[in-house]
Design a protein around this motif. Structure first.
Motif, PDB file in Angstrom:
ATOM      1  N   ASN A 132       0.649  -1.528   0.109  1.00  0.00           N
ATOM      2  CA  ASN A 132       0.199  -0.348  -0.041  1.00  0.00           C
ATOM      3  C   ASN A 132       0.630   1.531   0.152  1.00  0.00           C
ATOM      4  O   ASN A 132       2.136   0.912  -0.081  1.00  0.00           O
ATOM      5  CB  ASN A 132      -0.499  -0.349   1.666  1.00  0.00           C
ATOM      6  CG  ASN A 132      -1.732  -1.175   1.023  1.00  0.00           C
ATOM      7  OD1 ASN A 132      -2.538  -1.777   0.691  1.00  0.00           O
ATOM      8  ND2 ASN A 132      -2.002  -1.640   2.543  1.00  0.00           N
ATOM      9  N   VAL A 165       0.879   5.365   1.879  1.00  0.00           N
ATOM     10  CA  VAL A 165       0.937   6.227   2.474  1.00  0.00           C
ATOM     11  C   VAL A 165       1.180   7.423   2.337  1.00  0.00           C
ATOM     12  O   VAL A 165       2.563   7.617   2.522  1.00  0.00           O
ATOM     13  CB  VAL A 165       0.744   5.743   4.293  1.00  0.00           C
ATOM     14  CG1 VAL A 165      -0.005   6.644   4.747  1.00  0.00           C
ATOM     15  CG2 VAL A 165      -0.348   4.589   3.950  1.00  0.00           C
ATOM     16  N   PHE A 170      -4.294   7.563   0.847  1.00  0.00           N
ATOM     17  CA  PHE A 170      -4.135   5.788   0.853  1.00  0.00           C
ATOM     18  C   PHE A 170      -4.560   5.451  -0.448  1.00  0.00           C
ATOM     19  O   PHE A 170      -5.475   6.299  -0.714  1.00  0.00           O
ATOM     20  CB  PHE A 170      -4.338   5.474   2.674  1.00  0.00           C
ATOM     21  CG  PHE A 170      -5.174   3.717   2.468  1.00  0.00           C
ATOM     22  CD1 PHE A 170      -3.822   2.981   2.570  1.00  0.00           C
ATOM     23  CD2 PHE A 170      -6.101   3.343   1.124  1.00  0.00           C
ATOM     24  CE1 PHE A 170      -3.482   1.500   2.591  1.00  0.00           C
ATOM     25  CE2 PHE A 170      -6.260   1.846   1.356  1.00  0.00           C
ATOM     26  CZ  PHE A 170      -4.876   1.494   1.645  1.00  0.00           C
ATOM     27  N   GLN A 197      -4.253   1.726  -1.540  1.00  0.00           N
ATOM     28  CA  GLN A 197      -4.232   0.112  -2.434  1.00  0.00           C
ATOM     29  C   GLN A 197      -4.208  -0.231  -3.530  1.00  0.00           C
ATOM     30  O   GLN A 197      -4.437  -0.874  -4.096  1.00  0.00           O
ATOM     31  CB  GLN A 197      -4.896  -1.234  -1.657  1.00  0.00           C
ATOM     32  CG  GLN A 197      -4.418  -2.801  -1.555  1.00  0.00           C
ATOM     33  CD  GLN A 197      -5.366  -3.698  -1.305  1.00  0.00           C
ATOM     34  OE1 GLN A 197      -6.502  -3.063  -0.506  1.00  0.00           O
ATOM     35  NE2 GLN A 197      -5.283  -4.699  -1.716  1.00  0.00           N
ATOM     36  N   VAL A 214      -5.426   8.905   7.707  1.00  0.00           N
ATOM     37  CA  VAL A 214      -5.079   7.686   7.396  1.00  0.00           C
ATOM     38  C   VAL A 214      -4.142   6.872   8.020  1.00  0.00           C
ATOM     39  O   VAL A 214      -2.796   6.990   7.731  1.00  0.00           O
ATOM     40  CB  VAL A 214      -4.986   7.412   5.476  1.00  0.00           C
ATOM     41  CG1 VAL A 214      -6.476   8.353   4.752  1.00  0.00           C
ATOM     42  CG2 VAL A 214      -4.019   8.031   5.361  1.00  0.00           C
ATOM     43  N   ASN A 252      -2.867   2.676   8.373  1.00  0.00           N
ATOM     44  CA  ASN A 252      -2.021   1.197   7.577  1.00  0.00           C
ATOM     45  C   ASN A 252      -1.355  -0.037   8.501  1.00  0.00           C
ATOM     46  O   ASN A 252      -0.411   0.292   8.748  1.00  0.00           O
ATOM     47  CB  ASN A 252      -2.139   0.915   6.307  1.00  0.00           C
ATOM     48  CG  ASN A 252      -2.694  -0.374   5.796  1.00  0.00           C
ATOM     49  OD1 ASN A 252      -1.493  -1.393   5.897  1.00  0.00           O
ATOM     50  ND2 ASN A 252      -4.128  -1.332   5.819  1.00  0.00           N
ATOM     51  N   ALA A 312      -7.587  -2.464   3.508  1.00  0.00           N
ATOM     52  CA  ALA A 312      -8.441  -0.956   3.520  1.00  0.00           C
ATOM     53  C   ALA A 312      -9.515  -0.890   4.238  1.00  0.00           C
ATOM     54  O   ALA A 312      -9.769   0.168   4.693  1.00  0.00           O
ATOM     55  CB  ALA A 312      -8.165  -0.855   2.375  1.00  0.00           C
ATOM     56  N   THR A 370      -9.052   1.940   7.166  1.00  0.00           N
ATOM     57  CA  THR A 370      -8.099   2.614   6.739  1.00  0.00           C
ATOM     58  C   THR A 370      -8.065   4.140   7.666  1.00  0.00           C
ATOM     59  O   THR A 370      -7.145   4.748   8.044  1.00  0.00           O
ATOM     60  CB  THR A 370      -7.443   2.977   5.377  1.00  0.00           C
ATOM     61  OG1 THR A 370      -7.724   1.461   4.895  1.00  0.00           O
ATOM     62  CG2 THR A 370      -6.849   4.624   5.180  1.00  0.00           C
ATOM     63  N   THR A 419      -2.397  -3.244  14.386  1.00  0.00           N
ATOM     64  CA  THR A 419      -3.899  -2.078  13.383  1.00  0.00           C
ATOM     65  C   THR A 419      -4.549  -2.257  14.866  1.00  0.00           C
ATOM     66  O   THR A 419      -4.745  -0.493  14.942  1.00  0.00           O
ATOM     67  CB  THR A 419      -5.128  -3.319  13.339  1.00  0.00           C
ATOM     68  OG1 THR A 419      -4.284  -3.482  11.657  1.00  0.00           O
ATOM     69  CG2 THR A 419      -5.855  -2.241  12.104  1.00  0.00           C
TER      70      THR A 419
END
Length: 803
Positions: A425, A427, A437, A439, A506, A508, A513, A516, A540
């Motif tokens: 990803n 960012v 952000f 993906q 945002v 990750n 996602a 996010t 996370t």
């Protein structure tokens, strides 16, 4: 030496510092207009500042690549050379066929398997053909010039210097390289998460000879095996990254904290530099070794980082074989013959080994993906693996596009134009206050509709659970198709990529996602990109708690990012330690049964757990005890560990409340206490006494914690009880950057390369930044000319080819 005298010395010496003339002192700016100093060969100027960080200046891309290759060789020649042995398929020749490569460039479990694969890549001309593809589907001219220059710079360093690193001093496997070698390294990294996972199965695949093949894994077990396979990449390549919108910051400008988690040894280390072509390019950051562009970094206007994404970069096609010939498969009832490739590998102390590989319209036949997912080739069935990144050499163009970007809109434009990122990803934040952000991965175009129509029974088990599609290869209507905005056939176009723009934050941490920004969950993407409404990792959950609280507080600065990096909060400890301490204190006679049934006195651990600060700082007492407990407690089903289960309506706070009645919880505590006691480690020993790296005989404490603990500052240490605990780091925080802007022309940036610039134990930059990491300190980025010139460690080197 005073600055004025130092600049006068540079000008008198004729050192061509090709930097942006408007920002240079007059004496140095004049030097940038001199003729090419090397008489026709490639050249560059390298200015070293503190911690051996090179600032490379050149007049064009080939010269910039030359300086980059030279400087990387100076710091990492042995690691680079070892990687080129892999890419040439020569590991068995030099190191024997049975040893295992370090895993930096493939999943192969033996040198022989690795060699058979990479020799096949060479013999088939795979990368040479990709280099003939015009941009945008292929590499741009600028990137090819960078790679050509990189090879020349590496070779020039080898020719003009004596290797001091004992890892390869005098080794005959350290040889000059070509541009093709550099491009092949990019290819290997591109397929790392796809075809690279199946190297053992590709090189071992042979037609059935009459004996019945072993049965495949039942679909239910295959689904679990696929989940394990596709989650292992995050074990040594994870990451955190967060970008904050200007509405949350003190000055209305963006902020970015990048914390990639990569291996501390081998060919996937980062290496730090600044790269400048006056008027064309000026960027600083970390490059994966052997790469000619900056992988993660910042310039005067933009900062970006990457996290390993959840998109599944490969799929399988189940082949229905011709009943009379197991090397032919049927498509719409018509047979197609497989293509046989014969590959030979030289072997140290023995005769060459020759094997065949079998290729189809979908890709190579594969008989396994990882150790847990066998895919037997029988008289009726075989499997072929498809990886669209086998035709993707565009990651360097994506990185170059980022390096030249001036805004998050430019970052998105570079992603759309190049579509070069295989397994990460992006960012980003910019000086105007935007957050971003995306993906944006190169993924096989597996829509949920296609999977529904074309999955085999195996695929109907693996796709929902892991995103690994197994399609019916006997039907042409099960082909992947194309999106009109895609840069190559068979992949999703940019318009299908999960993207969030200008949210307050945002973030990750290697989950999908979906969260996010937890206040506005992202949905609507295909399963192959990742899941929605499923449990999130502890990292996370902890990260969302932290960054959402930071955004709500507002008025953020780079200093807040620095504090977050080293907070070392253990979300698992916040959720479980108090319950565990109470359960410990309630045990009869202070004893608990270990996993072997033996009674263990755990009474000393109860108060330690209650008093633990729930952090993984070097001074945290009880952290090591909880770490050793938690690894055991989380080895089984998550459903049994918590009293309150996961809820998709409350994904950050659930599951919670430790189920202390579960026998595995008290057994894990007993085992952890017994383990520390046997190693002579007190339960309240400070973490830094027993979580260290050893560099030139010196023990350097290292904070942070393992993946399951959820610590932002991820550390994957290697346990050695006989040596006193953790004595090395296999992976974790690597090239870290905290970047913002204050309205001046210079970004406000703090960086750290945790394992330092050089893997040579004789280098002064072997462990200097590791010492900073231990002390939770940073390097102040010297991006602008005035800051470079003020460096007390400034050393200027002019490098060139000797023809």
């Amino acid at each position: 030496m005073p600055l004025r005298n130092r600049l006068r010395l540079l000008a008198v010496s004729g050192l061509a510092l090709f930097t942006v003339a408007a920002s240079l002192p007059p004496a140095v700016a004049d030097a940038s207009h001199t003729r090419h100093p090397s008489g026709g060969g490639l050249s560059a100027v390298i200015r070293y500042t503190e911690y051996g960080i090179p600032h490379i200046v050149a007049k064009d891309y080939a010269d910039l690549g030359f300086g980059n290759g030279w400087a990387q060789a100076a710091d990492q020649v042995c690691t680079l050379a070892d990687g080129f042995v892999t890419l040439r398929g020569e590991r068995s020749r030099y190191f024997g066929p049975d040893a295992a490569p370090d895993g930096s460039l493939s999943s192969a479990t033996s040198n022989l398997s690795s060699d058979l694969y990479f020799r096949g890549v060479q013999d088939s001309g795979t990368v040479e053909k990709l280099l003939t593809v015009p941009a945008p589907a292929g590499q741009s001219h600028d990137v090819k010039e960078l790679e050509r220059g990189w090879a020349a710079g590496y070779n020039a360093w080898l020719k003009q210097n004596r290797i001091g690193d004992p890892a390869c001093r005098g080794a005959d496997w350290v040889r000059p390289v070509t541009m093709l070698d550099v491009a092949t390294r990019a290819f290997a990294l591109s397929v790392l998460g796809g075809q690279g996972r199946g190297i053992d199965g590709i090189t071992a695949a042979q037609p059935p000879t009459g004996a019945p093949a072993s049965p495949g894994v039942p679909p239910g077990e295959a689904a679990k095996a696929a989940q394990r396979l596709l989650s292992t990449q995050n074990a040594d390549m994870g990451s955190n990254a967060v970008a904050f919108r200007g509405s949350t910051t003190a000055n209305g400008r963006g902020l970015l904290l990048g914390n990639p988690h990569y291996p501390w040894q081998g060919g996937r280390r980062f290496w730090q530099s600044q790269q400048t072509i006056p008027g064309e390019l000026n960027v600083a950051g970390g490059s994966l070794l052997g790469s000619a562009t900056v992988s993660i970094g910042h310039n005067a206007n933009i900062a970006w980082s990457h996290t390993v994404a959840t998109g599944v970069t490969l799929n399988l096609h189940q082949l229905a074989l011709d009943p009379t010939d197991p090397t032919a498969y049927l498509v719409d009832g018509r047979p197609e013959r497989m293509v046989k490739r014969t590959v030979s590998v030289e072997v140290k102390g023995g005769a060459p080994v020759t094997r065949t590989q079998w290729w189809t319209r979908y890709g190579p036949v594969v008989t396994s993906l990882g150790a847990g997912l066998p895919l037997p080739w029988t008289a009726t069935t075989a499997y072929a693996v498809n990886d669209p990144n086998t035709t993707n050499l565009r990651s360097a163009d994506t990185g170059l596009g980022f390096s030249k970007a001036r805004s998050t809109a430019d970052i998105q434009a570079a992603l759309r134009r190049t579509q070069g990122l295989p397994w990460v990803n992006t960012v980003a934040a910019d000086s105007a206050g935007h957050s971003f952000f995306s993906q944006s991965q190169v993924l096989p175009r597996i829509t949920d509709d296609l999977a529904q129509r074309c999955s085999t029974p195996l695929g109907r088990a693996t796709y929902p659970s892991s995103g690994l599609a197994v399609l019916d290869g006997s039907r042409s209507d099960c082909a992947l198709g194309s999106d009109p905005d895609a840069v190559q056939p068979g992949i999703f176009g940019p318009g299908r990529m999960p993207t969030v723009k200008d949210a307050p934050y945002v973030e990750n941490s290697n989950d999908s996602a979906w969260l996010t920004n937890a206040d506005a969950p992202l949905t609507g993407y295909e399963r192959v990109f990742g899941t929605i409404g499923t449990p999130r990792s502890m990292r996370t959950r902890g990260a969302i708690e932290d960054v959402s609280a930071m955004a709500a507080k507002g008025r953020l600065t780079v200093g807040d990012l620095q504090e977050q990096q080293y907070a070392n909060r253990a979300p698992a400890g916040d959720r479980a330690a108090a319950d565990l301490a109470r359960a410990c204190a309630a045990l009869p006679d202070g004893t608990a049964a270990g996993s072997d049934g033996r009674a263990v006195d755990v009474s000393a651990a109860c108060d330690v757990l209650a008093r633990w600060d729930r952090k993984f700082d070097n001074g945290s007492r009880g952290a090591l005890l909880f770490d050793r407990f938690w690894r055991r407690a989380t080895a089984g089903s998550a459903a049994e560990l918590w009293k309150v289960p996961f809820s998709p309506t409350d994904p950050v706070r659930t599951p919670h409340t430790l189920n202390t009645a579960a026998p595995r919880v008290t057994a894990a505590l007993a085992d952890a206490v017994a383990e520390l006691r046997a190693a002579g480690i007190a339960p309240d020993a400070p973490l830094g006494a027993n979580q260290v790296v050893v560099r030139n005989g010196k023990r350097i404490p290292v904070g942070g914690g393992t993946e399951s603990l959820g610590v932002w500052n991820k550390t994957e240490p290697v346990w050695d009880a006989a040596a006193g605990g953790y004595t090395e780091i296999s992976a974790g925080s690597s090239y870290i950057q905290a970047v913002g802007w204050d309205g001046s022309s210079c970004p406000v940036a703090r960086t750290l390369l945790t394992y330092s610039q050089s893997s040579n134990p004789n280098s002064p930059h072997y462990s200097d930044q590791t010492e900073l990491f231990s002390g939770e300190r940073w390097v102040t980025s010297r991006f602008c000319e005035k800051d470079i010139a003020r460096s007390p460690a400034l050393r200027v080197v002019r490098v060139r080819e000797h023809r």
